[in-house]
Design a protein around this motif. Structure first.
Motif, short mmCIF file in Angstrom:
data_model
loop_
_atom_site.label_atom_id
_atom_site.label_comp_id
_atom_site.label_asym_id
_atom_site.label_seq_id
_atom_site.Cartn_x
_atom_site.Cartn_y
_atom_site.Cartn_z
N SER A 2 0.93 -1.24 -0.03
CA SER A 2 -0.13 -0.21 -0.19
C SER A 2 0.65 1.12 0.00
O SER A 2 0.32 2.31 0.02
N ALA A 3 2.08 1.34 0.01
CA ALA A 3 3.02 2.40 -0.08
C ALA A 3 2.86 3.09 -0.92
O ALA A 3 2.62 4.52 -0.65
N GLU A 4 2.76 3.06 -2.14
CA GLU A 4 2.51 4.07 -3.08
C GLU A 4 1.03 4.59 -3.34
O GLU A 4 1.25 5.84 -3.52
N VAL A 5 0.31 3.97 -2.83
CA VAL A 5 -1.27 4.45 -2.58
C VAL A 5 -1.28 5.42 -1.61
O VAL A 5 -1.83 6.54 -1.62
N VAL A 6 -0.66 5.08 -0.33
CA VAL A 6 -0.38 6.04 0.62
C VAL A 6 0.34 7.33 0.29
O VAL A 6 -0.35 8.58 0.30
N ARG A 7 1.41 6.99 -0.40
CA ARG A 7 2.39 8.34 -0.98
C ARG A 7 1.29 9.16 -1.89
O ARG A 7 1.37 10.35 -1.72
N ALA A 8 0.74 8.63 -3.05
CA ALA A 8 -0.12 9.38 -3.64
C ALA A 8 -1.21 10.20 -2.99
O ALA A 8 -1.51 11.25 -3.24
N TRP A 9 -1.85 9.39 -2.11
CA TRP A 9 -2.81 10.16 -1.46
C TRP A 9 -2.45 11.33 -0.46
O TRP A 9 -3.11 12.51 -0.61
N VAL A 10 -1.37 11.14 0.16
CA VAL A 10 -0.71 12.33 0.83
C VAL A 10 -0.31 13.37 -0.02
O VAL A 10 -0.66 14.58 -0.17
N ARG A 11 0.30 13.03 -1.10
CA ARG A 11 0.57 14.13 -2.20
C ARG A 11 -0.50 14.74 -2.97
O ARG A 11 -0.23 15.96 -3.15
#
Length: 256
Positions: free
Chosen positions: A109-118
Motif C-alpha cells: 500500500s506504500a505508493e497508494v499512501v504516498r499518492a494520497w498524501v501527495r
C-alpha cells in the motif's frame, strides 16, 4: 404612540425576527447534518492492543471531531486507494516491535499512501508509525529520516524502557510518555516545523508538507491515556493531558 402605530411596529419587526430565527435554525440543522471528517486508523497485527484505540478515542473527542474507521489486516477493511479517497486523515499508530514484519504487510500500500498524501491527504505517525514515515523501511514521507532517540548523542533514555521524557514544545517544558520512539534527522534546509525537541536538541515532533498534503510525526506518545501510566507505574508531572495530541492533529490536518 397610538395603538395603531404599535401594531404596525410589531407586525413590521416580528416577521423579520422570524426570518432571522428560521435562518439560524436552518444553518444549525445543516451543520448537524454534515458528518465529521473520516480518519482511518491502522489496526493490523502490530503488537499493541491499546495503541489504535487510544488515538481513535482522541480523534472522536477532538475539538473538531472525526469519524474513525480501522483499516489493515484483520479489520475487514484493506488500506486501498478507494478507502483512502473518503478520508481526511490516516493514522499509523505506535506499539510495534517488528518494523520489518509490519512493513511487509504495508509495503503493497506504500505508493497508494504516498499518492494520497501527495494529493492532499494527511498522515499522522506516532512512535512506531513515525518510524514508518521514514525510509528503508517506510513510506518515505519525510524531508529526512528517523533514528532511535536512545541512540542519539546525549540521549536521556538509554534503552527501550517505558518512561516519561521532558520535551521543549515550542518554548514550553512538557512531559510525554515514551517507549523507544524515534528522533527525526531532517535534511538541511528542510521545509518542516519542529514542534518539540528532546533534551539533547534532536527533533521529537515534526510536521512537514508532502506535495499538497501534510505529515505529522511524534517520537513520544501524545495519545497515551491514564491507563498507560498506571500499567507501568509512571506519572506525568504535567498530569495526563490531551492538549499536545490535539495541537499535533490540528497542525497535521490544518483547517480545511
Amino acid at each position: 404612540m397610538s395603538d395603531v402605530d404599535r401594531r404596525r411596529l410589531l407586525f413590521g419587526v416580528l416577521p423579520a425576527a422570524a426570518l432571522l430565527l428560521t435562518g439560524c435554525a436552518r444553518s444549525a440543522a445543516e451543520e448537524r447534518s454534515t458528518p465529521p471528517p473520516l480518519a482511518l486508523v491502522y489496526n493490523g497485527p502490530q503488537g499493541c492492543a491499546d495503541c489504535a484505540p487510544a488515538i481513535a478515542t482522541l480523534l472522536r473527542k477532538a475539538p473538531q471531531p472525526f469519524r474513525v474507521q480501522y483499516v489493515g489486516p484483520g479489520t475487514g477493511t484493506p488500506l486501498t486507494a478507494e478507502v483512502l479517497a473518503e478520508a481526511r486523515l490516516y493514522v499509523q499508530p505506535g506499539g510495534g516491535a517488528d518494523l520489518d514484519g509490519t512493513w511487509r504487510r504495508l509495503s503493497a500500500s506504500a505508493e497508494v499512501v504516498r499518492a494520497w498524501v501527495r494529493d492532499g491527504g494527511s498522515y499522522l505517525g506516532l512512535c512506531f508509525g513515525a518510524y514508518l514515515a521514514g525510509r528503508d523501511p517506510g513510506f518515505d514521507l519525510l524531508p529526512g529520516d528517523t533514528r532511535g532517540y536512545t541512540g542519539t548523542e546525549g540521549a536521556t533514555v538509554p534503552d527501550a524502557r517505558d518512561t516519561v521524557v521532558p520535551v521543549d514544545w515550542q518554548g514550553r517544558r512538557r512531559h510525554m510518555y515514551f517507549q523507544d520512539g524515534p528522533a527525526f534527522v531532517l535534511d538541511k534546509g528542510a521545509d518542516a516545523t519542529v514542534l518539540a525537541t528532546y533534551p539533547n536538541g534532536t527533533a521529537a515532533v515534526v510536521v512537514a508538507p508532502y506535495g499538497r498534503g501534510r505529515v505529522g510525526v511524534s517520537g513520544p506518545h501524545p495519545e497515551a491515556d491514564a491507563s498507560w501510566y498506571a500499567e507501568k507505574g509512571l506519572s506525568n508531572p504535567d498530569g495526563v493531558r490531551t492538549d499536545l495530541a490535539y495541537e499535533l492533529i490540528e497542525a497535521t490536518v490544518g483547517r480545511r
